[in-house]
Design a protein around this motif. Structure first.
Motif, mmCIF file in Angstrom:
data_model
loop_
_atom_site.group_PDB
_atom_site.id
_atom_site.type_symbol
_atom_site.label_atom_id
_atom_site.label_comp_id
_atom_site.label_asym_id
_atom_site.label_seq_id
_atom_site.Cartn_x
_atom_site.Cartn_y
_atom_site.Cartn_z
ATOM 1 N N ALA A 197 -3.856 24.651 79.701
ATOM 2 C CA ALA A 197 -2.338 24.162 78.763
ATOM 3 C C ALA A 197 -2.477 24.802 77.203
ATOM 4 C CB ALA A 197 -3.610 22.623 78.257
ATOM 5 N N ARG A 198 -3.754 25.516 76.629
ATOM 6 C CA ARG A 198 -4.098 26.098 75.643
ATOM 7 C C ARG A 198 -2.797 27.279 74.770
ATOM 8 N NH1 ARG A 198 -8.781 26.345 74.067
ATOM 9 N NH2 ARG A 198 -9.826 24.332 75.739
ATOM 10 N N THR A 199 -3.416 27.888 76.363
ATOM 11 C CA THR A 199 -3.453 29.207 76.498
ATOM 12 C C THR A 199 -1.899 30.005 76.091
ATOM 13 O OG1 THR A 199 -2.682 29.395 78.865
ATOM 14 C CG2 THR A 199 -4.751 30.380 78.291
ATOM 15 N N ALA A 200 -1.230 31.355 75.293
ATOM 16 C CA ALA A 200 -0.019 31.186 74.919
ATOM 17 C C ALA A 200 0.447 32.487 75.335
ATOM 18 C CB ALA A 200 -0.259 31.641 73.563
ATOM 19 N N HIS A 201 0.512 32.900 76.778
ATOM 20 C CA HIS A 201 0.624 34.350 77.166
ATOM 21 C C HIS A 201 2.202 33.808 77.363
ATOM 22 C CE1 HIS A 201 -3.076 35.805 77.456
ATOM 23 N NE2 HIS A 201 -3.652 34.458 77.757
ATOM 24 N N ALA A 202 3.178 34.548 76.836
ATOM 25 C CA ALA A 202 4.680 34.091 77.179
ATOM 26 C C ALA A 202 4.471 36.032 77.716
ATOM 27 C CB ALA A 202 5.526 34.881 75.755
ATOM 28 N N LEU A 203 5.907 35.627 78.916
ATOM 29 C CA LEU A 203 6.013 37.160 79.519
ATOM 30 C C LEU A 203 7.360 38.036 78.279
ATOM 31 C CD1 LEU A 203 7.204 35.936 83.069
ATOM 32 C CD2 LEU A 203 5.748 38.217 82.386
ATOM 33 N N PRO A 204 6.833 39.676 78.691
ATOM 34 C CA PRO A 204 7.743 40.595 77.520
ATOM 35 C C PRO A 204 9.215 39.674 77.094
ATOM 36 C CG PRO A 204 6.403 41.246 78.905
ATOM 37 C CD PRO A 204 5.916 40.052 79.338
ATOM 38 N N GLY A 205 9.399 38.995 76.382
ATOM 39 C CA GLY A 205 11.021 39.093 76.132
ATOM 40 C C GLY A 205 11.383 37.802 76.062
ATOM 41 N N ALA A 206 10.732 37.410 76.201
ATOM 42 C CA ALA A 206 11.374 35.494 76.008
ATOM 43 C C ALA A 206 11.412 35.217 74.919
ATOM 44 C CB ALA A 206 9.601 34.806 76.814
ATOM 45 N N GLU A 225 17.103 34.722 99.827
ATOM 46 C CA GLU A 225 18.037 35.102 101.124
ATOM 47 C C GLU A 225 19.611 34.356 100.773
ATOM 48 O OE1 GLU A 225 16.367 33.709 104.908
ATOM 49 O OE2 GLU A 225 15.046 34.697 104.284
ATOM 50 N N VAL A 226 19.672 34.042 99.344
ATOM 51 C CA VAL A 226 21.016 33.846 99.424
ATOM 52 C C VAL A 226 21.639 34.528 97.778
ATOM 53 C CG1 VAL A 226 20.216 31.907 99.822
ATOM 54 C CG2 VAL A 226 20.206 32.031 97.420
ATOM 55 N N ALA A 227 22.622 34.069 97.715
ATOM 56 C CA ALA A 227 24.008 35.233 96.721
ATOM 57 C C ALA A 227 22.721 34.707 94.885
ATOM 58 C CB ALA A 227 25.295 35.369 96.763
ATOM 59 N N HIS A 228 22.775 36.195 94.591
ATOM 60 C CA HIS A 228 22.424 35.328 93.114
ATOM 61 C C HIS A 228 22.409 36.905 92.342
ATOM 62 C CE1 HIS A 228 19.075 37.916 94.894
ATOM 63 N NE2 HIS A 228 18.740 38.132 94.113
ATOM 64 N N THR A 229 21.864 36.960 91.260
ATOM 65 C CA THR A 229 22.242 37.727 89.969
ATOM 66 C C THR A 229 20.597 38.213 90.308
ATOM 67 O OG1 THR A 229 23.818 36.894 88.521
ATOM 68 C CG2 THR A 229 22.186 38.335 87.998
ATOM 69 N N ALA A 230 20.275 39.507 89.624
ATOM 70 C CA ALA A 230 18.877 39.663 89.800
ATOM 71 C C ALA A 230 18.415 40.200 88.035
ATOM 72 C CB ALA A 230 18.339 40.339 90.510
ATOM 73 N N ILE A 231 17.222 40.076 88.159
ATOM 74 C CA ILE A 231 17.233 40.578 86.849
ATOM 75 C C ILE A 231 15.614 40.856 87.066
ATOM 76 C CG2 ILE A 231 19.286 39.666 85.101
ATOM 77 C CD1 ILE A 231 16.165 37.817 84.278
ATOM 78 N N ASP A 232 15.275 42.608 86.236
ATOM 79 C CA ASP A 232 13.735 42.902 85.893
ATOM 80 C C ASP A 232 13.010 42.242 84.740
ATOM 81 O OD1 ASP A 232 13.385 44.248 88.187
ATOM 82 O OD2 ASP A 232 15.389 45.622 87.367
ATOM 83 N N GLY A 233 14.210 41.771 83.797
ATOM 84 C CA GLY A 233 13.041 41.620 82.482
ATOM 85 C C GLY A 233 14.383 40.550 81.666
ATOM 86 N N LEU A 234 13.186 39.485 80.939
ATOM 87 C CA LEU A 234 14.026 38.340 80.536
ATOM 88 C C LEU A 234 15.434 38.808 79.538
ATOM 89 C CD1 LEU A 234 11.687 35.546 80.009
ATOM 90 C CD2 LEU A 234 13.112 35.956 81.960
ATOM 91 N N GLY A 235 14.831 40.079 78.404
ATOM 92 C CA GLY A 235 15.835 40.736 77.627
ATOM 93 C C GLY A 235 17.798 41.029 78.023
ATOM 94 N N GLU A 236 17.632 41.100 79.796
ATOM 95 C CA GLU A 236 18.689 41.477 80.974
ATOM 96 C C GLU A 236 19.799 41.088 80.313
ATOM 97 O OE1 GLU A 236 18.058 43.627 84.005
ATOM 98 O OE2 GLU A 236 16.117 44.127 84.208
#
Length: 224
Positions: A95-104, A208-219
């Protein structure tokens, strides 16, 4: 299937673990840290074996946490009371860790600058999930935070998404939800009427349903 870029979006909702929060790195670091903290009790067990088995049973967050440490302790022939201590230590450290994904952080700031409403919908315990958002310094960037324990609703129930857009003051069709799980995030958000954005991950198959796909949050900035 990938949908076209989104239009007329007024709110963006996010999953937390594996989407804003780098859960894989955080869990690995916490479990590796446990090997050092409990080195005396774990004497005779290699770090590779201990960490590897806990991560395997964790199953990228979908293993039953109440069963992981009792099973590891049994398999490794360790004292039974150690399981409860490891379990409690894990949640306290996690609960105290601070690992953000790139671009968050940058992506949330850019979306906020455009006037979009922002929120999080996540399963989990309030203390743990709010602790992570606080450690990531993201709470102040969000207009709504819905956590399953407090809401008494859990993904994939579409009702938790409907509640989220209501709190943000938008219609479901004016919101998108970003997450990494094909069913709990993408399918359930679509069932609630939101636009679904899948953050690609090697841990789960494509939805398996229609969606938009991204490889990173910045997209996201090119989509909404």
């Amino acid at each position: 299937m990938t949908s076209p870029p989104l239009r007329d979006i007024q709110a963006v909702l996010f999953d937390l673990d594996g989407t804003l929060f780098d859960r894989e790195t955080a869990v690995r670091d916490v479990v590796a840290g446990q090997y050092a903290v409990f080195s005396r009790e774990l004497a005779g067990v290699t770090q590779e074996r201990f960490v590897g088995r806990v991560l395997e049973l964790d199953a990228h967050g979908y293993g039953d946490k109440s069963e992981i440490y009792p099973r590891v302790v049994r398999e490794l022939g360790l004292p039974e009371p150690l399981a409860a201590r490891l379990h409690a230590h894990f949640w306290d450290a996690y609960a105290r860790t601070a690992h953000a994904l790139p671009g968050a952080r940058a992506t949330l700031a850019a979306l906020r600058a455009r006037g979009l409403r922002l929120g999080v919908v996540t399963n989990g315990r309030v203390r743990v999930q709010e602790g992570k958002l606080r450690a990531l310094d993201l709470l102040g960037a969000l207009d709504a935070v819905l956590i399953s324990e407090r809401e008494q609703l859990r993904k994939p129930d579409p009702a938790i998404f409907r509640r989220a857009v209501e709190r943000l003051g938008v219609r479901a069709a004016q919101a998108c939800y970003v997450g990494d799980h094909p069913e709990k995030d993408v399918l359930s958000a679509r069932d609630a009427g939101l636009h679904a954005v899948w953050l690609r991950t090697p841990h789960f198959p494509p939805p398996e349903v229609a969606h938009t796909a991204i490889d990173g949050l910045g997209e996201l900035l090119a989509l909404v």
